[in-house]
Design a protein around this motif. Structure first.
Motif, PDB file in Angstrom:
ATOM      1  N   ARG A  32       0.837  -1.209   0.000  1.00 32.82           N
ATOM      2  CA  ARG A  32       0.000   0.000   0.000  1.00 32.82           C
ATOM      3  C   ARG A  32       0.867   1.251   0.000  1.00 32.82           C
ATOM      4  NH1 ARG A  32      -5.291  -0.352   2.008  1.00 32.82           N
ATOM      5  NH2 ARG A  32      -5.247   1.943   1.783  1.00 32.82           N
ATOM      6  N   ALA A  33       1.981   1.199   0.754  1.00 31.86           N
ATOM      7  CA  ALA A  33       2.856   2.380   0.793  1.00 31.86           C
ATOM      8  C   ALA A  33       3.465   2.665  -0.569  1.00 31.86           C
ATOM      9  CB  ALA A  33       3.948   2.176   1.837  1.00 31.86           C
ATOM     10  N   THR A  34       3.916   1.647  -1.279  1.00 30.00           N
ATOM     11  CA  THR A  34       4.531   1.851  -2.600  1.00 30.00           C
ATOM     12  C   THR A  34       3.478   2.144  -3.653  1.00 30.00           C
ATOM     13  OG1 THR A  34       4.457  -0.552  -2.980  1.00 30.00           O
ATOM     14  CG2 THR A  34       6.483   0.369  -2.049  1.00 30.00           C
ATOM     15  N   GLY A  35       2.302   1.561  -3.546  1.00 27.17           N
ATOM     16  CA  GLY A  35       1.260   1.777  -4.556  1.00 27.17           C
ATOM     17  C   GLY A  35       0.622   3.137  -4.451  1.00 27.17           C
ATOM     18  N   ASP A  36       0.435   3.635  -3.231  1.00 26.96           N
ATOM     19  CA  ASP A  36      -0.217   4.926  -3.051  1.00 26.96           C
ATOM     20  C   ASP A  36       0.763   6.086  -3.137  1.00 26.96           C
ATOM     21  OD1 ASP A  36      -2.496   3.493  -2.722  1.00 26.96           O
ATOM     22  OD2 ASP A  36      -2.531   3.642  -0.520  1.00 26.96           O
ATOM     23  N   GLY A  37       2.042   5.788  -3.150  1.00 27.13           N
ATOM     24  CA  GLY A  37       3.033   6.844  -3.249  1.00 27.13           C
ATOM     25  C   GLY A  37       3.056   7.770  -2.062  1.00 27.13           C
ATOM     26  N   ILE A  38       2.832   7.240  -0.880  1.00 30.50           N
ATOM     27  CA  ILE A  38       2.840   8.081   0.316  1.00 30.50           C
ATOM     28  C   ILE A  38       4.269   8.487   0.634  1.00 30.50           C
ATOM     29  CG2 ILE A  38       0.798   6.917   1.211  1.00 30.50           C
ATOM     30  CD1 ILE A  38       2.618   5.419   3.124  1.00 30.50           C
ATOM     31  N   ALA A  41       7.745   6.140   1.739  1.00 28.06           N
ATOM     32  CA  ALA A  41       7.362   4.793   1.327  1.00 28.06           C
ATOM     33  C   ALA A  41       8.530   3.825   1.489  1.00 28.06           C
ATOM     34  CB  ALA A  41       6.874   4.796  -0.117  1.00 28.06           C
ATOM     35  N   SER A  89       2.891   4.759   8.521  1.00 30.72           N
ATOM     36  CA  SER A  89       1.824   4.218   7.669  1.00 30.72           C
ATOM     37  C   SER A  89       0.611   3.855   8.507  1.00 30.72           C
ATOM     38  CB  SER A  89       2.323   2.974   6.922  1.00 30.72           C
ATOM     39  OG  SER A  89       1.248   2.346   6.242  1.00 30.72           O
ATOM     40  N   ASP A  91      -1.659   1.936   7.577  1.00 31.67           N
ATOM     41  CA  ASP A  91      -1.998   0.536   7.330  1.00 31.67           C
ATOM     42  C   ASP A  91      -1.339  -0.410   8.322  1.00 31.67           C
ATOM     43  OD1 ASP A  91      -3.604   1.033   5.021  1.00 31.67           O
ATOM     44  OD2 ASP A  91      -1.760   1.397   3.881  1.00 31.67           O
ATOM     45  N   HIS A 130      -2.619  10.371  11.721  1.00 30.56           N
ATOM     46  CA  HIS A 130      -2.629  10.442  10.251  1.00 30.56           C
ATOM     47  C   HIS A 130      -3.832  11.207   9.716  1.00 30.56           C
ATOM     48  CE1 HIS A 130       0.820   7.779   9.745  1.00 30.56           C
ATOM     49  NE2 HIS A 130       0.297   7.000  10.691  1.00 30.56           N
ATOM     50  N   GLN A 132      -7.007  10.669  10.019  1.00 28.92           N
ATOM     51  CA  GLN A 132      -8.130   9.874   9.526  1.00 28.92           C
ATOM     52  C   GLN A 132      -9.432  10.398  10.130  1.00 28.92           C
ATOM     53  OE1 GLN A 132      -7.752   7.274   7.297  1.00 28.92           O
ATOM     54  NE2 GLN A 132      -5.574   7.799   7.178  1.00 28.92           N
TER      55      GLN A 132
END
Length: 440
Positions: A32-38, A41, A89, A91, A130, A132
């Motif tokens: 999720r960190a690499t896919g969302d580009g947070i 990451a 993160s 997640d 974060h 949320q």
């Protein structure tokens, strides 16, 4: 990280599921960190890998065991890496669920529950960190996960302890059954030895004794220089030797307790060696002791042993008394305890061996029927008196041979008959009595 000293397929499967859950959640956080580009990451991926490696190292380390210092240090390191990952993160919040199980399993309850509470608080705080959206689920989710973990682990521990108790009971039962089987084999062997001794005494020994006396009478009736006298003498001596051998065999088959002394001494030893928690056994003799025939001594000793065994195993008594009473025409044995007692059938509890077993004992075995059978085989009776909370009294009464003869001396004469015959065979005719009359 061994969950139990003796892992089962179920515990092994649960442990593998926990490993897969934690590693899967770490992989999910990294993806999720690499896919969302947070931001950060790369740091998230690195921390996820470090935590996975640290977890694998502890899971494989033999020193990491429940309630050990190594386990506490390992959990502290995992928690520190997880908090760092949680700060980067959102997640990583889901990793809290497998951490609950680890903390409850590896830490004592007094430390595991606070650790779970701190982990749940950190998970809730991550929502605020974060940015949320704060909803009731923000608080309910981590708390509900913690409650499920606590209930699951504590319930499993309770079931495991119960299983261990059952296993110990089964082991004890198996051991007890083996001891009982040995005792039954020993009892069967002794019973068969007693039966053989009685049969040999009542048949072969008595027959050889009669043959010896008859040959003695024939020898005396023949002239000294008669050709048959020497043959009759040798036949008599052979019968005498075989009679002595038969009696030695009978004595070797008698119960060991009776070989070491009188019946009273055997009962005294039985009382002293009978052991049970908080049980005192006393022995007393009433009346003037007389020598009893071996079958009488065996029957009374076996009755006392069986009655005491019932007292130890079933009555819960704190005190028991054995009384051996000698009367003019009978001998009796009483075994009385102050145990819990049982219901008896008043129509049959004072009957002889053919009577029915009391209702409360019919399911318990063959103790009372066997005692009744022994008493009946000698013309005696067995009385059982008991009641719930009133203890139990077992009394066996046997008529002495004197009851059909000439007083207590006949009982002694019955037991000493064999030795008297041997002495008579060696005495002068004038001192031994009429051999023809004795043989007849």
């Amino acid at each position: 990280m061994d969950t139990r000293a003796h892992p089962t397929p179920v515990t092994t499967a649960l442990r593998l599921c926990l490993h897969a859950l934690l590693v899967g959640l770490l992989v999910l956080a990294a993806l999720r960190a690499t896919g969302d580009g947070i931001p950060h990451a790369t740091a998230v991926v690195v921390l996820a890998g470090v935590m996975a490696a640290l977890y694998a190292a502890g899971a494989l380390a033999p020193v990491v065991q429940p309630h050990t210092r190594a386990a506490a240090l390992w959990l502290t390191a995992l928690g520190a890496v997880w908090l760092a990952l949680l700060a980067l993160s959102p997640d990583a919040l889901w990793v809290a669920f497998p951490l609950y199980f680890l903390q409850l399993h590896l830490l004592p309850v007094r430390w595991g529950l606070p650790a779970v509470a701190v982990t749940a608080a950190a998970a809730i705080a991550s929502f605020l960190l974060h940015g949320q959206e704060v909803t009731p689920g923000t608080f309910i989710g981590p708390l509900l996960g913690a409650a499920v973990a606590v209930a699951t682990v504590l319930g499993y521990d309770a079931l495991f302890r119960e299983s261990e108790r059952r296993r110990e009971l089964i082991d004890e039962l198996v051991s007890t059954r083996a001891e009982l089987a040995d005792a039954e084999r020993t009892a069967g062997t002794l019973a068969e030895r007693e039966r053989l001794a009685r049969e040999i005494h009542d048949t072969l020994a008595q027959g050889l004794s009669s043959i010896q006396l008859l040959l003695r009478a024939a020898e005396r009736s023949l002239p000294e220089d008669a050709p048959a006298t020497a043959h009759v003498r040798r036949a008599r001596e052979a019968a005498q030797d075989n009679l002595a051998e038969a009696r030695r065999f009978v004595r070797a088959l008698t119960p060991p307790d009776l070989q070491q002394g009188s019946l009273a001494a055997a009962l005294s030893r039985l009382s002293s060696r009978t052991s049970a928690p908080d049980l005192t056994v006393q022995f007393a003799v009433s009346g003037t002791p007389v020598e009893l025939p071996t079958p009488y001594e065996v029957a009374l000793l076996r009755t006392a042993q069986s009655a005491l065994a019932n007292t130890v195993q079933h009555s819960g008594a704190g005190r028991a008394e054995i009384t051996l009473s000698f009367m003019e025409t009978s001998v009796s044995l009483d075994v009385v305890d102050d145990g819990r007692g049982f219901h008896t059938n008043t129509d049959t509890d004072t009957a002889g061996a053919g009577a029915a077993e009391p209702a409360s004992t019919t399911g318990g075995g063959f103790g009372l029927p066997a005692m009744r059978a022994r008493a009946a085989s000698l013309g005696g009776t067995l009385n059982v008196e008991s009641g719930p909370g009133q203890g139990t009294a077992v009394a066996v009464t046997l008529p002495l041979p004197a009851a059909t003869g000439h007083g207590p001396q006949d009982a002694r004469n019955h037991k000493n008959h064999e030795n008297a015959e041997d002495r008579a065979a060696a005495e002068d005719p004038a001192g031994a009595g009429d051999p023809e009359g004795r043989a007849a």
